[in-house]
Design an enzyme around this catalytic site. Structure first.
Site, mmCIF file in Angstrom:
data_model
loop_
_atom_site.group_PDB
_atom_site.id
_atom_site.type_symbol
_atom_site.label_atom_id
_atom_site.label_comp_id
_atom_site.label_asym_id
_atom_site.label_seq_id
_atom_site.Cartn_x
_atom_site.Cartn_y
_atom_site.Cartn_z
ATOM 1 C CG ASP A 61 42.531 31.512 51.526
ATOM 2 O OD1 ASP A 61 42.445 31.866 50.400
ATOM 3 O OD2 ASP A 61 43.123 30.447 51.949
ATOM 4 N N GLY A 84 38.738 37.835 52.050
ATOM 5 C CA GLY A 84 39.580 38.836 51.418
ATOM 6 C C GLY A 84 40.552 38.435 50.352
ATOM 7 C CG ASP A 85 42.347 39.571 46.479
ATOM 8 O OD1 ASP A 85 43.537 39.434 46.380
ATOM 9 O OD2 ASP A 85 42.017 39.669 45.038
ATOM 10 C CG PHE A 86 47.206 37.634 49.559
ATOM 11 C CD1 PHE A 86 46.712 37.603 51.067
ATOM 12 C CD2 PHE A 86 47.620 36.612 48.960
ATOM 13 C CE1 PHE A 86 46.978 36.361 51.706
ATOM 14 C CE2 PHE A 86 47.907 35.440 49.899
ATOM 15 C CZ PHE A 86 47.593 35.403 51.036
ATOM 16 C CG HIS A 98 56.181 28.411 47.821
ATOM 17 N ND1 HIS A 98 56.560 27.062 48.043
ATOM 18 C CD2 HIS A 98 55.009 28.522 47.957
ATOM 19 C CE1 HIS A 98 55.328 26.334 48.367
ATOM 20 N NE2 HIS A 98 54.325 27.089 48.017
#
Length: 338
Positions: free
Chosen positions: A199, A225-227, A245
């Site tokens: 996250d 981290g970052d997607f 979603h």
């Protein structure tokens, strides 16, 4: 719905259904159920303790009795069993964090007609990510959001531990896993698993606090981290739970493809959300939730299991399957070829 006097009354009740939800949400906001968990109280006592005005307090409390959330005996109000179990902040199964978030978002439903006419706020992919990530710049909003995720994920963790065969996998990463409730349930049920939560960096502090409270420090790791910046962590199983979603179809496709790239041969991607039934006619809760997501996020919305499976197949997954996870959520599984 038949054209009968009874149906006319049903339409009136449907039109006023939001009365019920707002009574519940305000009761949570006031801390009513937590107060009554400590001791039953009369209406005057509750007025004094919660700062209620006598004009509305009695009807408010008796509405909660009629809704089955409170009971009243000899003028004293008590929590009904469901309220005592799930709406008292002192109980481990508390879901009020999620209801608090809904209360804060309640006014957004006033924009539904505008959404239907315009499609909502104009955005591009970068705007979508900036709006989402902006929430994590505020420590108070982070904690409020994490509490909401706790409520949403309470049922999902135990169900995921049971519904998926973990015996052939050694590691799992919950992507966007918040404070780690789902990962915690997985390692408790399957001690052989090495588990982590991926996250944004500001989440790590509340994650560490929560793992310490659960006595799981060191059993579930946090990976910051970052997607959308770099690759995802390597793990035998990756999970997107109540994540896809939040994003537009374009970004959902991107996230599924990133997960496929990160998984080893034989790895699995688990996706669960309040998915719309494939017939788009049976599950009113999922369709209404989809509208809610459109109102509170620039690109979000629910989707069907068939759409998710098609995205997984297009990304390269060799096998896909869909199964019920909880009363609200559907689980879609994508397996990468060995």
């Amino acid at each position: 719905m038949n054209a009968t006097p009874h149906a006319k009354a049903d339409l009136m009740r449907l039109g006023t259904a939001y009365f019920k939800s707002k009574v519940l949400l305000s009761a949570v906001e006031l801390g009513l159920f937590t107060h009554l968990a400590a001791s039953p109280a009369t209406e005057p006592e509750l007025r004094d303790a919660l700062g209620l005005h006598p004009r509305a307090s009695r009807d408010f409390l008796d509405s909660l009795v009629a809704l089955g959330l409170l009971t009243r005996t000899d003028g004293r109000y008590h929590n009904a069993p469901a309220a005592d179990a799930y709406l008292d902040t002192g109980k481990p199964a508390y879901v009020g964090g999620f209801l608090t978030m809904l209360n804060l978002q309640f006014a957004k439903w006033d924009r539904l007609t505008d959404l239907l006419r315009t499609g909502g706020i104009s955005y591009d992919v970068e705007d979508e990510k900036r709006q989402h990530d902006g929430m994590y710049a505020d420590a108070k909003r982070i904690r409020r959001f994490m509490a909401a995720m706790d409520g949403i994920n309470q049922l999902a963790g135990p169900a995921l531990a049971e519904r998926f065969d973990w015996s052939e996998y050694g590691s799992v990463t919950d992507l966007g896993g918040a404070r780690g409730n789902v990962a915690a349930e997985l390692v408790k049920a399957h001690p052989h698993l090495s588990a982590s939560v991926f996250d944004l960096p500001p989440v790590e502090e509340v994650f560490d606090e929560h793992m310490a409270a659960l006595d799981l420090t060191g059993r579930v790791r946090f990976e910051a981290g970052d997607f959308f910046a770099g690759s995802l962590p390597a793990s035998d199983v990756l999970i997107y739970g109540h994540v896809l979603h939040d994003w537009s179809p374009e970004l959902r496709t991107r996230l599924i493809r990133q997960a496929y790239a990160a998984l080893p041969p034989g790895g699995a991607l688990l996706v669960y959300d309040v998915m719309i039934d494939d017939e788009r006619a049976v599950n009113d809760f999922s369709l209404l939730t989809s509208l809610h997501m459109m109102l509170v996020s620039p690109g979000g919305g629910e989707y069907t299991a068939a759409e998710c499976r098609a995205e997984m197949t297009a990304a390269g997954f060799a096998e896909t399957d869909a199964v019920p996870l909880t009363d609200l959520d559907t689980l879609v599984i994508g397996r990468k070829a060995r």
